[in-house]
Design an enzyme around this catalytic site. Structure first.
Site, PDB file in Angstrom:
ATOM      1  N   HIS A   1       0.815  -1.217   0.000  1.00 43.75           N
ATOM      2  CA  HIS A   1       0.000   0.000   0.000  1.00 43.75           C
ATOM      3  C   HIS A   1       0.851   1.270   0.000  1.00 43.75           C
ATOM      4  CE1 HIS A   1      -3.467   2.436   0.280  1.00 43.75           C
ATOM      5  NE2 HIS A   1      -4.193   1.694   1.092  1.00 43.75           N
TER       6      HIS A   1
ATOM      7  N   ASP B   1      -9.910  -8.680 -17.828  1.00 41.34           N
ATOM      8  CA  ASP B   1     -10.175  -9.796 -18.735  1.00 41.34           C
ATOM      9  C   ASP B   1      -8.862 -10.174 -19.411  1.00 41.34           C
ATOM     10  OD1 ASP B   1     -10.894 -11.556 -20.718  1.00 41.34           O
ATOM     11  OD2 ASP B   1     -12.358 -10.232 -21.672  1.00 41.34           O
TER      12      ASP B   1
END
Length: 449
Positions: A175, A389
């Site tokens: 992070h 995808d």
């Protein structure tokens, strides 16, 4: 090969439990994938917002249904596209390091990212019906990570092949280097490369973190309570013990709720209802203070705006407080109006915060949980979470692999259901049943409006 045996998780209607062994994950390979080409070397300066981010890895999971095509998520193809994506996002192939003054930075070493393959006896439909973010699920589908301090790798990935032919792609990204929008940008780009795109990212990443540097003349205009220790002790152990759930709101329910919260954004209306129901479920005394925290993406709110591909932490913590009685006994529209303070901050607030962080030890800010009366809400709405995808279809689900502590809620879009929302939340185990009850009652009222 290594085996990781995990324990049963109750469904999303229940609290978590570790009882009988249910699923196993067998690690097949673990290796390091390096960029496909030589990449820039040297240190990258991080902004105060990067240093102030939670020091640790953010684990998420993507679930993919089998599509019957040969080579579905074949490891070699996934690794090849990953190596090419790391040419574009070359800082991720480096290590968290320190500059000459001991300040955290990214060392662009090109050492690569950890890539694991595994197999599990889970079937995707069973997994999706049982999945809730928790330590057990995180340990199943996301690689183990080291202590998040320099020197350490920045990205860990795992492709798990399920018994039904489906796949879980799990990841843990540091992070200190990036926020959720930046992470989704990386996965969208990696997926486009896997589908056959060139090395050019659809939106080029920007690593110029000096865009969020403190001003030469510090001007702190706000108190920035969210970056200071909470008054009174916070039981971090108790906060880390939670029940989690995933609750879906239909488009009709969301529309009816917004009609009750005139002028409020979708996020603010939904969070107001969650805040109200959480106060009730926790049975807070009317005079108790309850604080709503949030994280706001400042990319488009600065003047001038940050580049669309800004790849770093560009979110700021905000909050607003009220008494529990004010939130519980007024309309949800009242709670939404109070919540305006956590979503309305702009340029002045963000620059004030960056200047404030310049005057404190941003690398060692308090990062424990929040008190039992409070709530932290984060919007993942509008992010390209379901555009990952890789050539075999979009994910059937994407979400956090665990919650950090009690009192957390993510608001997300639902794939292929325009206008529907998913709430991924955690509460104290004793509060979750009552929350589900009162929240369900509120949703039922929305359906009959």
């Amino acid at each position: 090969m290594l085996a990781r045996n995990q324990h049963q998780l109750l469904s999303t209607t229940s609290v978590l439990a570790c009882e009988e062994a249910m699923a196993t994950v067998e690690v097949l390979t673990s290796e390091v994938v390096v960029p496909a080409e030589e990449t820039p070397a040297g240190g990258i300066w991080l902004s105060n917002l990067d240093l102030a981010a939670r020091r640790g890895y953010t684990p998420t999971v993507y679930f993919y249904r089998p599509n019957g095509e040969p080579g579905f998520f074949a490891a070699d193809a996934v690794k090849d596209s990953l190596a090419r994506a790391l040419v574009v996002f070359y800082p991720l192939a480096g290590r968290l390091g320190l500059d000459g003054d001991g300040r955290v930075q990214v060392d662009c070493t090109g050492e690569g990212v950890v890539f694991v393959t595994a197999r599990s006896d889970y079937v995707l439909d069973d997994l999706m019906s049982e999945f809730v973010p928790c330590r057990e699920m995180r340990d199943l589908f996301v690689p183990s990570t080291p202590e998040p301090n320099p020197p350490c790798a920045l990205l860990f990935l795992q492709v798990t092949y399920l018994r039904c032919g489906g796949v879980v792609l799990g990841q843990a990204m540091h992070h200190s280097v990036v926020d959720a929008r930046g992470a989704s940008h990386f996965f969208e780009t990696w997926a486009s490369i896997a589908r056959g795109a060139t090395l050019n990212a659809p939106v080029p990443p920007c690593f110029d973190y000096k865009l969020l540097a403190a001003r030469s003349t510090s001007t702190v205009l706000y108190d920035h309570t969210e970056y200071k220790p909470e008054p009174g002790p916070v039981d971090a152990v108790a906060a880390s013990t939670y029940a989690s759930a995933i609750i879906t709101m239909t488009k009709g329910q969301v529309s009816a709720l917004k009609a009750r919260c005139v002028g409020a954004s979708t996020f603010r209306a939904v969070v107001a209802l969650v805040w109200q129901c959480a106060c009730r479920a926790r049975a807070l005394p009317p005079e108790a203070e309850t604080r709503l925290y949030s994280m706001i993406d400042m990319r488009a709110r600065l003047d001038p705006p940050l580049p669309p591909g800004y790849f770093g932490n560009a979110v700021i913590r905000t909050s607003v407080s009220a008494t529990a009685g004010e939130i519980m006994f007024n309309s949800v529209g009242y709670a939404a109006r109070r919540a305006l303070a956590v979503t309305s901050q702009g340029e002045d607030y963000a620059r004030s915060l960056v200047d404030y962080l310049e005057g404190v030890d941003a690398m060692n800010l308090p990062r424990s949980g929040i008190s039992r009366a409070h709530l932290r809400a984060i919007s993942w709405m509008g992010m390209p979470l379901y555009k990952a995808d890789f050539g075999w279809g979009t994910p059937a689900f994407m979400g956090p692999a665990l919650m950090y502590y009690s009192g957390f809620v993510y608001v997300m879009n639902v794939p292929e259901k325009d206008g529907a929302l998913a709430l991924v939340l955690s509460l104290e185990p004793e509060s979750m049943p009552d929350f589900r009850k009162v929240f369900g009652e509120e949703l039922a009222r929305l359906e009959v409006v």
